[in-house]
Design an enzyme around this catalytic site. Structure first.
Site, PDB file in Angstrom:
ATOM      1  CB  ALA A 267      44.944  37.424   0.238  1.00 57.68           C
ATOM      2  N   GLY A 268      44.465  35.094   2.333  1.00 53.94           N
ATOM      3  CA  GLY A 268      45.077  34.206   3.324  1.00 53.94           C
ATOM      4  C   GLY A 268      44.043  33.566   4.228  1.00 53.94           C
TER       5      GLY A 268
ATOM      6  CG  ASP B  19      37.984  30.904   1.465  1.00 54.32           C
ATOM      7  OD1 ASP B  19      38.481  29.754   1.486  1.00 54.32           O
ATOM      8  OD2 ASP B  19      36.889  31.150   0.914  1.00 54.32           O
ATOM      9  CE  LYS B  20      47.283  30.633   3.374  1.00 49.16           C
ATOM     10  NZ  LYS B  20      48.330  31.452   2.767  1.00 49.16           N
TER      11      LYS B  20
ATOM     12  CG  ASN C 128      51.428  33.973   8.003  1.00 53.81           C
ATOM     13  OD1 ASN C 128      51.775  33.294   7.033  1.00 53.81           O
ATOM     14  ND2 ASN C 128      51.136  35.276   7.900  1.00 53.81           N
TER      15      ASN C 128
ATOM     16  CG  PHE D  46      52.333  31.425  -1.393  1.00 53.03           C
ATOM     17  CD1 PHE D  46      51.728  32.397  -0.612  1.00 53.03           C
ATOM     18  CD2 PHE D  46      53.109  31.836  -2.489  1.00 53.03           C
ATOM     19  CE1 PHE D  46      51.885  33.750  -0.903  1.00 53.03           C
ATOM     20  CE2 PHE D  46      53.263  33.175  -2.785  1.00 53.03           C
ATOM     21  CZ  PHE D  46      52.662  34.135  -1.988  1.00 53.03           C
TER      22      PHE D  46
ATOM     23  CB  SER E 210      54.083  36.246   0.452  1.00 51.11           C
ATOM     24  OG  SER E 210      54.397  35.284   1.450  1.00 51.11           O
TER      25      SER E 210
ATOM     26  CG  ASN F 270      55.951  33.588   5.243  1.00 54.70           C
ATOM     27  OD1 ASN F 270      56.886  33.842   5.995  1.00 54.70           O
ATOM     28  ND2 ASN F 270      54.701  33.981   5.480  1.00 54.70           N
ATOM     29  CB  THR F 271      57.486  32.601  -1.508  1.00 58.24           C
ATOM     30  OG1 THR F 271      56.298  31.909  -1.117  1.00 58.24           O
ATOM     31  CG2 THR F 271      58.059  31.948  -2.758  1.00 58.24           C
TER      32      THR F 271
ATOM     33  CE  LYS G 190      48.270  41.587   0.922  1.00 53.52           C
ATOM     34  NZ  LYS G 190      47.380  40.580   1.485  1.00 53.52           N
TER      35      LYS G 190
ATOM     36  CG  ASN H 264      51.589  40.281   2.298  1.00 58.39           C
ATOM     37  OD1 ASN H 264      51.364  39.611   3.306  1.00 58.39           O
ATOM     38  ND2 ASN H 264      51.479  39.799   1.083  1.00 58.39           N
ATOM     39  CB  THR H 265      52.666  39.913   7.154  1.00 59.44           C
ATOM     40  OG1 THR H 265      53.401  39.163   6.173  1.00 59.44           O
ATOM     41  CG2 THR H 265      51.282  39.321   7.309  1.00 59.44           C
TER      42      THR H 265
ATOM     43  N   GLY I  15      48.232  42.234  12.277  1.00 63.55           N
ATOM     44  CA  GLY I  15      47.439  42.646  13.431  1.00 63.55           C
ATOM     45  C   GLY I  15      47.846  44.014  13.959  1.00 63.55           C
TER      46      GLY I  15
ATOM     47  CB  THR J 122      45.233  39.757  12.416  1.00 65.71           C
ATOM     48  OG1 THR J 122      46.191  39.294  11.458  1.00 65.71           O
ATOM     49  CG2 THR J 122      45.703  39.379  13.812  1.00 65.71           C
TER      50      THR J 122
HETATM   51  C1  FMN Z   1      47.718  33.393   8.541  1.00 69.14           C
HETATM   52  C2  FMN Z   1      47.851  34.432   7.478  1.00 69.14           C
HETATM   53  C3  FMN Z   1      47.981  34.030   6.144  1.00 69.14           C
HETATM   54  C4  FMN Z   1      48.094  34.983   5.148  1.00 69.14           C
HETATM   55  N1  FMN Z   1      48.200  34.566   3.845  1.00 69.14           N
HETATM   56  C5  FMN Z   1      48.256  35.489   2.847  1.00 69.14           C
HETATM   57  C6  FMN Z   1      48.291  35.087   1.501  1.00 69.14           C
HETATM   58  O1  FMN Z   1      48.236  33.897   1.180  1.00 69.14           O
HETATM   59  N2  FMN Z   1      48.387  36.050   0.553  1.00 69.14           N
HETATM   60  C7  FMN Z   1      48.421  37.380   0.863  1.00 69.14           C
HETATM   61  O2  FMN Z   1      48.480  38.220  -0.035  1.00 69.14           O
HETATM   62  N3  FMN Z   1      48.347  37.798   2.148  1.00 69.14           N
HETATM   63  C8  FMN Z   1      48.278  36.886   3.136  1.00 69.14           C
HETATM   64  N4  FMN Z   1      48.202  37.310   4.441  1.00 69.14           N
HETATM   65  C9  FMN Z   1      48.279  38.760   4.741  1.00 69.14           C
HETATM   66  C10 FMN Z   1      46.901  39.390   4.898  1.00 69.14           C
HETATM   67  O3  FMN Z   1      46.176  39.333   3.707  1.00 69.14           O
HETATM   68  C11 FMN Z   1      47.042  40.867   5.339  1.00 69.14           C
HETATM   69  O4  FMN Z   1      47.711  41.579   4.302  1.00 69.14           O
HETATM   70  C12 FMN Z   1      47.817  41.032   6.629  1.00 69.14           C
HETATM   71  O5  FMN Z   1      47.531  39.990   7.524  1.00 69.14           O
HETATM   72  C13 FMN Z   1      47.508  42.375   7.312  1.00 69.14           C
HETATM   73  O6  FMN Z   1      46.160  42.493   7.671  1.00 69.14           O
HETATM   74  P1  FMN Z   1      45.616  42.170   9.176  1.00 69.14           P
HETATM   75  O7  FMN Z   1      46.529  42.902  10.121  1.00 69.14           O
HETATM   76  O8  FMN Z   1      44.206  42.663   9.206  1.00 69.14           O
HETATM   77  O9  FMN Z   1      45.722  40.699   9.335  1.00 69.14           O
HETATM   78  C14 FMN Z   1      48.096  36.375   5.466  1.00 69.14           C
HETATM   79  C15 FMN Z   1      47.938  36.769   6.793  1.00 69.14           C
HETATM   80  C16 FMN Z   1      47.820  35.824   7.800  1.00 69.14           C
HETATM   81  C17 FMN Z   1      47.648  36.270   9.218  1.00 69.14           C
END
Ligand code: FMN
Length: 358
Positions: free
Chosen positions: A62-63, A65-66, A111, A115, A173, A175-176, A211, A240-241, A261, A312
């Site tokens: 997710a994130g 292709d929001k 990031n 949302f 998330s 960020n909320t 999640k 998630n992050t 990442g 990432t």
């Molecule tokens: C720019 C960005 C935006 C993201 N937006 C969302 C989001 O809207 N909803 C969500 O559940 N996760 C979001 N994520 C988290 C990713 O879905 C994923 O859980 C996280 O980046 C770890 O995977 P990766 O290390 O392969 O990026 C976002 C991540 C990034 C980098």
């Protein structure tokens, strides 16, 4: 011609301001400018979970292709599934820019998008206009200024349940403000009870996934696992992050937001292995966080992931990574003489938990 374009695009994309680069990458997918080399699918990578037949276990997190602008372009890269969103009931702008930071030396992103999305009506219209093919899940969330957060998730499930392959409930998330509080036992029980009521009223039951964050202690994780099993949740997405900051080289490390990442890999894989130990085979897990190679993908799977997702590393390495991971997983199956990817799931979960931190 298309492949030449995608090769030309990559260096341009990595030099642009990160958010502009992201928008360009989504446009390239939408316009079909990027595609995978033709190749026979390896049927050993096919896997069935919560009633869905995944052609391979590799998904787009997710994130990326929001707003469901390019699910078919993303599937065209050879991914087994795509998760769009997070989508909130009402459109929202997200946090002020800059809010996306590339930590190139660390293979990481920070990031604090918050949302930003077009809202459920616009995203639903886009999804309804596409042919129903491939596995496209929808990740739902709550508006930042919502007076009834649980109501927002109920609305998201009611809107997307009839059209999504699965619905992922994002309560992680960073960020909320306050959103991650929904991971606490009593809040999660209340949320899942309402969502299960909503799900029961849909024309057809839709798989419901949760999640979670990587920043959870053992007791918090154990409570989540118990509530998810009791609430008939179909899958848990880990993770998630992170709001933590493992040692990082980049000067941008101090930016507020969620880190993804390579530096997230160990943190999220540990939580994944721990969740696997708690739920076993009762709930399939989707392993996410720092997957940047076939080795990393294999480590996630053997730590307990039935499916994996990435974001990432795809932004850094480009779409060739999907093919590299698919081919690498096939090689691992040859080496271990396994006939399906499902046989590898969780085989090293205990080893991950006893492994000394690096
Ligand atoms: C720019 C960005 C935006 C993201 N937006 C969302 C989001 O809207 N909803 C969500 O559940 N996760 C979001 N994520 C988290 C990713 O879905 C994923 O859980 C996280 O980046 C770890 O995977 P990766 O290390 O392969 O990026 C976002 C991540 C990034 C980098």
């Amino acid at each position: 011609m298309r492949d030449i374009l995608s090769r030309l695009l990559k260096p341009v994309v990595t030099k642009l301001e990160p958010e502009a680069a992201h928008q360009l990458a989504i446009k390239a997918l939408q316009w079909g400018l990027v595609r995978r080399p033709k190749e026979e699918p390896d049927i050993r990578l096919a896997t069935r979970h919560f009633g869905l037949d995944f052609p391979n276990p590799i998904g787009l997190a997710a994130g990326a292709d929001k707003n469901a602008e390019a699910p078919d372009g993303a599937l065209g890269l050879g991914l087994g599934f795509v998760e769009i969103g997070t989508v909130t009931p009402r459109p929202q702008a997200g946090n002020p820019r800059p809010r996306l930071f590339r930590l190139t030396d660390d293979g990481a992103i920070i990031n604090r998008m918050g949302f930003n999305n077009d809202g459920s009506a616009a995203v639903l219209a886009r999804l309804s206009a596409r042919p129903r093919q491939g596995i496209v899940g929808v990740n739902i969330g709550a508006n930042r200024d919502s007076a009834d957060r649980i109501g927002d998730y109920v609305q998201g499930l009611a809107s997307f349940g009839p059209i999504a392959s699965y619905v992922a409930v994002n309560i992680s998330s960073p960020n909320t403000p306050g959103l991650r509080g929904l991971q606490a036992r009593s809040e999660l029980e209340a949320l899942l009870a309402r969502l299960n009521e909503t799900r029961a009223g849909l024309p057809q039951p839709v798989p419901l996934l949760v999640k979670i964050a990587p920043d959870l202690g053992h007791d918090e994780l154990a409570a989540i696992a118990e509530v998810c099993v009791a609430g008939a949740i179909d899958g848990i997405i880990v993770s998630n992050t992170t709001v933590s900051r493992p040692p990082l080289r980049s000067g941008l490390a101090k930016e507020a937001g969620g880190l993804s990442g390579r530096p997230l890999f160990d943190i999220s894989t540990r939580v994944l292995a721990e969740t696997y130990r708690l739920v076993g085979t009762r709930v399939p897990l989707i392993g996410v966080g720092g997957i940047d190679s076939a080795d990393a993908a294999w480590a996630k799977i053997t730590s307990g992931a039935s499916l994996i997702q990435l974001y990432t590393a795809l932004a850094f390495q480009g779409p060739g990574l999907v093919t590299a991971i698919r081919q690498g997983l096939s090689r691992r199956l040859d080496e271990h003489k396994l006939s399906t990817i499902a046989e590898a799931v969780g085989s090293k979960a205990d080893a991950w938990l006893t492994r000394p931190p690096e």
